[in-house]
Scaffold this motif. Structure first.
Motif, short mmCIF file in Angstrom:
data_model
loop_
_atom_site.label_atom_id
_atom_site.label_comp_id
_atom_site.label_asym_id
_atom_site.label_seq_id
_atom_site.Cartn_x
_atom_site.Cartn_y
_atom_site.Cartn_z
N ARG A 88 47.98 42.63 46.85
CA ARG A 88 48.52 41.91 48.26
C ARG A 88 47.33 41.29 48.74
NH1 ARG A 88 52.89 43.29 51.03
NH2 ARG A 88 51.79 43.13 53.12
N LEU A 89 45.96 42.06 48.96
CA LEU A 89 45.00 41.32 49.41
C LEU A 89 44.59 40.30 48.59
CD1 LEU A 89 42.64 41.22 51.47
CD2 LEU A 89 41.73 42.91 50.41
N ALA A 142 44.73 49.16 53.93
CA ALA A 142 45.94 49.70 53.07
C ALA A 142 45.23 49.93 51.56
CB ALA A 142 46.86 48.74 52.76
N LEU A 143 44.05 49.44 51.36
CA LEU A 143 43.31 49.80 50.28
C LEU A 143 42.80 51.09 50.28
CD1 LEU A 143 40.75 46.43 49.92
CD2 LEU A 143 42.65 46.93 48.68
N LEU A 157 33.40 40.16 55.84
CA LEU A 157 32.28 39.55 54.94
C LEU A 157 33.18 38.55 54.15
CD1 LEU A 157 30.05 42.22 53.83
CD2 LEU A 157 29.45 39.91 55.40
N LEU A 158 34.81 39.33 53.83
CA LEU A 158 35.59 38.49 52.87
C LEU A 158 36.07 37.34 53.73
CD1 LEU A 158 37.31 38.47 50.32
CD2 LEU A 158 38.79 39.90 51.58
N TYR A 187 33.86 40.92 46.13
CA TYR A 187 34.42 41.80 47.05
C TYR A 187 35.28 42.96 46.12
CZ TYR A 187 32.59 38.91 50.34
OH TYR A 187 31.54 38.12 51.13
N ALA A 188 35.35 43.04 44.88
CA ALA A 188 36.03 44.06 44.13
C ALA A 188 37.64 44.13 44.57
CB ALA A 188 35.28 45.58 44.06
N VAL A 189 38.21 42.95 44.75
CA VAL A 189 39.48 42.90 45.00
C VAL A 189 40.38 42.64 43.77
CG1 VAL A 189 41.46 41.77 46.19
CG2 VAL A 189 39.21 42.01 47.30
#
Length: 191
Positions: A88-89, A142-143, A157-158, A187-189
Motif C-alpha cells: 500500500r505504501l 500500518a507497517l 524523510l520519505l 526507505y525499505a518499502v
C-alpha cells in the motif's frame, strides 16, 4: 475543480477564472500574480472578477486545497483493495512521485510558494497539508514496527524525498518507475 460543473468541455466562467489563476500562480508565483493579471487572462475587469472570487488569498487557498485533494484522491484510488501494508505504501509513493514529476501538476508550484503567502494564508495551507500527510502517517503506521525506526521521522524523510523529486529528477537516465524503485529501496518499502 467545481463540482457543480463536471462537464469540462463546457466550463463555467468561475471555472475559467480558477483555471487562469492556477496557471498564473504556477507560472509566476503567488507574489507576482495580481488580481488584475487574472482578470486580464480571462477578459474580466477587477470588479467583475470579484463576482467569482473573494480574494487572491482565498483563491490561492482554494486552488492549493483542490490540488492536494486531487492528489489524495488519486492515491486513495491506487491503494484501494491493496491489503499488504508495505505494498500500500509503495503504491502511494509511486503515485505521489508521478504527481510531483508531472509537468502539468500544480502541487509543486503551489508548495514552492509556501513562504511567499501571508501568514493567515500559510495557516490554512499548513492545516490542509497536515490533513494530506495523515494519509501517509496511516500508511507508515500500518507497517510492522522496526527497531530503531521512528515512524514520524521515516514518513517525513520519505515525503521530503518524494516532494522534492521535481527539483533533482531529469528524464532520460532512469524511468519514473526506476526512480520509484530506488526511493522505495532506500526507505525499505516493499512494492
Amino acid at each position: 475543480m467545481n463540482a457543480r460543473h463536471p462537464d469540462k468541455s463546457n466550463p463555467s466562467r468561475e471555472d475559467e477564472v480558477v483555471a487562469a489563476a492556477a496557471a498564473l500562480f504556477a507560472e509566476r508565483g503567488y507574489a507576482a500574480t495580481s488580481i488584475r493579471d487574472i482578470g486580464e487572462r480571462v477578459g474580466l475587469l477587477g470588479g467583475s472578477l470579484y463576482h467569482y472570487i473573494k480574494s487572491k488569498d482565498a483563491l490561492f487557498v482554494r486552488i492549493h486545497d483542490a490540488a492536494l485533494q486531487a492528489a489524495e484522491d488519486r492515491i486513495r484510488a491506487a491503494i484501494e483493495g491493496v491489503e499488504e501494508p508495505a505494498a500500500r505504501l509503495a503504491r502511494a509513493c509511486r503515485v505521489l512521485l508521478a504527481i510531483q514529476l508531472d509537468p502539468a501538476s500544480l502541487t509543486m508550484p503551489l508548495m514552492n510558494d509556501f513562504r511567499a503567502v501571508p501568514d493567515s494564508v500559510r495557516v490554512q495551507l499548513v492545516a490542509r497539508r497536515d490533513a494530506f500527510e495523515l494519509l501517509f502517517a496511516d500508511l507508515v503506521n500500518a507497517l510492522p514496527p522496526q527497531p530503531g525506526r521512528d515512524p514520524a521521522i521515516y514518513r517525513i524523510l520519505l515525503l521530503a524525498t518524494l516532494n522534492s523529486a521535481s527539483e533533482w529528477y531529469r528524464p532520460g537516465r532512469l524511468t519514473l518507475d526506476e526512480v520509484a524503485d530506488q526511493i522505495l529501496g532506500v526507505y525499505a518499502v516493499g512494492s
